[in-house]
Scaffold this active site. Structure first.
Site, PDB file in Angstrom:
ATOM      1  N   SER A 151       0.465 -13.237  -5.869  1.00  0.00           N
ATOM      2  CA  SER A 151       1.508 -12.390  -6.932  1.00  0.00           C
ATOM      3  C   SER A 151       1.838 -13.287  -8.067  1.00  0.00           C
ATOM      4  O   SER A 151       1.787 -14.455  -8.048  1.00  0.00           O
ATOM      5  CB  SER A 151       2.778 -11.988  -5.852  1.00  0.00           C
ATOM      6  OG  SER A 151       3.719 -11.456  -7.022  1.00  0.00           O
ATOM      7  N   TYR A 164      10.471 -14.488  -0.681  1.00  0.00           N
ATOM      8  CA  TYR A 164       9.130 -13.722  -0.810  1.00  0.00           C
ATOM      9  C   TYR A 164       8.222 -14.461  -1.883  1.00  0.00           C
ATOM     10  O   TYR A 164       7.011 -14.770  -1.573  1.00  0.00           O
ATOM     11  CB  TYR A 164       9.564 -12.268  -1.526  1.00  0.00           C
ATOM     12  CG  TYR A 164       8.342 -11.645  -2.042  1.00  0.00           C
ATOM     13  CD1 TYR A 164       7.173 -11.444  -0.987  1.00  0.00           C
ATOM     14  CD2 TYR A 164       8.096 -11.330  -3.482  1.00  0.00           C
ATOM     15  CE1 TYR A 164       5.927 -10.590  -1.488  1.00  0.00           C
ATOM     16  CE2 TYR A 164       6.768 -10.561  -3.713  1.00  0.00           C
ATOM     17  CZ  TYR A 164       5.959 -10.335  -2.973  1.00  0.00           C
ATOM     18  OH  TYR A 164       4.799  -9.595  -3.111  1.00  0.00           O
TER      19      TYR A 164
HETATM   20  N1  LIG Z   1       3.586  -3.739  -5.460  1.00  0.00           N
HETATM   21  C1  LIG Z   1       3.701  -5.101  -6.001  1.00  0.00           C
HETATM   22  O1  LIG Z   1       4.569  -4.989  -6.788  1.00  0.00           O
HETATM   23  C2  LIG Z   1       3.001  -6.151  -5.766  1.00  0.00           C
HETATM   24  C3  LIG Z   1       2.868  -7.410  -6.631  1.00  0.00           C
HETATM   25  C4  LIG Z   1       2.081  -8.197  -6.393  1.00  0.00           C
HETATM   26  C5  LIG Z   1       1.610  -8.806  -5.006  1.00  0.00           C
HETATM   27  N2  LIG Z   1       2.053  -7.621  -4.126  1.00  0.00           N
HETATM   28  C6  LIG Z   1       1.386  -7.700  -2.606  1.00  0.00           C
HETATM   29  O2  LIG Z   1       0.310  -6.832  -2.584  1.00  0.00           O
HETATM   30  C7  LIG Z   1       0.242  -6.645  -1.000  1.00  0.00           C
HETATM   31  C8  LIG Z   1       0.173  -5.144  -0.701  1.00  0.00           C
HETATM   32  O3  LIG Z   1       1.423  -4.610  -1.210  1.00  0.00           O
HETATM   33  P1  LIG Z   1       1.643  -3.023  -1.786  1.00  0.00           P
HETATM   34  O4  LIG Z   1       2.020  -3.064  -3.367  1.00  0.00           O
HETATM   35  O5  LIG Z   1       0.245  -2.276  -1.671  1.00  0.00           O
HETATM   36  O6  LIG Z   1       2.643  -2.788  -0.765  1.00  0.00           O
HETATM   37  P2  LIG Z   1       2.886  -1.271   0.298  1.00  0.00           P
HETATM   38  O7  LIG Z   1       2.229   0.126  -0.535  1.00  0.00           O
HETATM   39  O8  LIG Z   1       4.122  -1.288   0.748  1.00  0.00           O
HETATM   40  O9  LIG Z   1       1.427  -1.437   1.174  1.00  0.00           O
HETATM   41  C9  LIG Z   1       1.722  -2.359   2.354  1.00  0.00           C
HETATM   42  C10 LIG Z   1       0.832  -2.157   3.564  1.00  0.00           C
HETATM   43  O10 LIG Z   1       0.740  -3.324   4.368  1.00  0.00           O
HETATM   44  C11 LIG Z   1       1.141  -2.622   5.730  1.00  0.00           C
HETATM   45  N3  LIG Z   1       1.890  -3.343   6.608  1.00  0.00           N
HETATM   46  C12 LIG Z   1       3.435  -3.867   6.164  1.00  0.00           C
HETATM   47  N4  LIG Z   1       3.823  -4.601   7.181  1.00  0.00           N
HETATM   48  C13 LIG Z   1       2.935  -4.673   8.143  1.00  0.00           C
HETATM   49  C14 LIG Z   1       2.923  -5.222   9.271  1.00  0.00           C
HETATM   50  N5  LIG Z   1       3.767  -6.096   9.740  1.00  0.00           N
HETATM   51  N6  LIG Z   1       1.649  -5.178  10.115  1.00  0.00           N
HETATM   52  C15 LIG Z   1       0.432  -4.605   9.519  1.00  0.00           C
HETATM   53  N7  LIG Z   1       0.768  -3.970   8.510  1.00  0.00           N
HETATM   54  C16 LIG Z   1       1.764  -3.826   7.545  1.00  0.00           C
HETATM   55  C17 LIG Z   1       1.562  -1.324   5.461  1.00  0.00           C
HETATM   56  O11 LIG Z   1       1.368  -0.205   6.545  1.00  0.00           O
HETATM   57  P3  LIG Z   1       2.672   0.020   7.704  1.00  0.00           P
HETATM   58  O12 LIG Z   1       3.749   0.026   7.098  1.00  0.00           O
HETATM   59  O13 LIG Z   1       2.005   1.217   8.224  1.00  0.00           O
HETATM   60  O14 LIG Z   1       2.471  -1.134   8.417  1.00  0.00           O
HETATM   61  C18 LIG Z   1       0.819  -0.905   4.118  1.00  0.00           C
HETATM   62  O15 LIG Z   1      -0.185  -0.227   4.442  1.00  0.00           O
HETATM   63  C19 LIG Z   1       1.394  -7.294  -0.348  1.00  0.00           C
HETATM   64  O16 LIG Z   1       1.003  -8.611   0.178  1.00  0.00           O
HETATM   65  C20 LIG Z   1       2.553  -7.610  -1.710  1.00  0.00           C
HETATM   66  O17 LIG Z   1       3.280  -8.641  -1.134  1.00  0.00           O
HETATM   67  C21 LIG Z   1       2.710  -6.408  -4.486  1.00  0.00           C
END
Ligand SMILES: NC(=O)c1ccc[n+]([C@@H]2O[C@H](COP(=O)([O-])OP(=O)(O)OC[C@H]3O[C@@H](n4cnc5c(N)ncnc54)[C@H](OP(=O)(O)O)[C@@H]3O)[C@@H](O)[C@H]2O)c1
Length: 270
Positions: A151, A164
């Site tokens: 990130s 985080y």
């Molecule tokens: N969105 C941002 O602004 C951003 C920026 C930089 C980096 N990131 C990183 O990108 C990655 C993806 O984030 P996103 O934005 O796509 O978030 P998201 O839309 O909330 O997706 C998260 C995914 O992870 C799964 N998940 C969460 N907890 C889990 C667990 N304990 N076991 C298995 N699966 C789990 C969720 O499904 P379930 O809820 O069904 O488990 C969902 O499929 C993360 O690592 C986040 O830190 C995000």
């Protein structure tokens, strides 16, 4: 955004036939799974909620001629990663995408230690376990790719999202080193470090997301960077945010982040 055919072919040749995508039911993981399905990869899709994964399976198999295995696993629980590994046994896995992850926010001393520890398990411990297992497998195969979700917050301390940001610093550092160790074995490792993205992330982290990109704006740049770079800052906005701070000393970046994250979590302190 769509992957050009030349990129689809490159990815499939280097990293096919099967890709594991954790966090594939939402946000960035869903976008990467969709792009990979379009490139002809068979997928092992992972998340906690089975019905969401089944909806993804239905949508992708109706659009693309691919096979999908659904694995409902909570990677914070013991046995979560083993369930993924067991499901993938015997399949020709060449690509691991670790996108399951989430954030927490707020004043550190007011957060729950259990919640912070759980995030550490998902963002770091499970990512380590899967990276370790598939690094070994890919080295034996002499081919493979690993994408780890870092990130923008990985590059300095971030007040009001301290733990985080620390988990993402771990991911970034691990990926940078593995990229060098594994490259001579034909294995590519990429840290993908986006800025704010519209997804399920903001709600779970209780952050008010500003200036965010859509997952569809970052999936293609991430996949194009695999095998070419160690870190990708996907999307123009992400690059502007990082490059504009490039000459700023680290202590001052932390102060800037205090202002930004302070604003994104202000509603919690009213
Ligand atoms: N969105 C941002 O602004 C951003 C920026 C930089 C980096 N990131 C990183 O990108 C990655 C993806 O984030 P996103 O934005 O796509 O978030 P998201 O839309 O909330 O997706 C998260 C995914 O992870 C799964 N998940 C969460 N907890 C889990 C667990 N304990 N076991 C298995 N699966 C789990 C969720 O499904 P379930 O809820 O069904 O488990 C969902 O499929 C993360 O690592 C986040 O830190 C995000």
């Amino acid at each position: 955004m769509k992957l050009p055919d030349s990129e689809k072919n490159r990815l499939k040749q280097k990293y096919g036939q099967w890709a594991i995508v954790t966090g594939a039911s939402s946000g960035i993981g869903l976008e990467l799974a969709t792009q990979l399905a379009g490139a002809g990869f068979n997928l092992i899709v992972v998340a906690r909620h089975l019905e969401k994964l089944q909806a993804v399976e239905h949508e992708l198999t109706s659009k693309f001629k691919i096979e999908i295995k659904v694995v409902d696993a909570d990677v914070s629980q013991s046995g979560g990663c083993d369930k993924i590994i067991q499901a993938a046994l015997g399949l020709n896995v060449g690509l691991l995408v670790v996108s399951a992850g989430y954030g927490t926010s707020g004043v550190f001393i007011e957060t729950s230690l259990d919640a912070e520890t759980n995030m550490l398990k998902v963002n770091c411990e499970a990512l380590l376990a899967l990276s370790h297992y598939y690094s070994r497998q890919f080295v034996r195969q002499k081919r493979g790719g690993i994408i780890l979700m870092s990130s923008l917050v990985a590059f300095q301390g971030v007040p009001y999202s301290a733990n985080y940001a620390a988990t993402k610093a771990y991911v970034q550092t691990l990926a940078e080193a593995l990229a060098i160790e594994l490259q001579p074995h034909g294995v590519d490792v990429l840290a993908a470090a986006p800025g704010p993205i519209e997804s399920g992330f903001g709600e779970r982290a209780n952050m008010k997301m500003a200036m965010s990109l859509k997952p569809s704006q970052v999936g293609v740049p991430i996949l194009k960077a695999l095998g070419r770079r160690t870190t990708v800052l996907p999307g123009l906005l992400t690059k502007i945010l990082v490059y504009s701070l490039r000459t700023v000393p680290r202590w001052a970046k932390v102060r800037i982040m205090e202002k930004i994250m302070g604003g994104m979590t202000q509603h919690q302190r009213k």
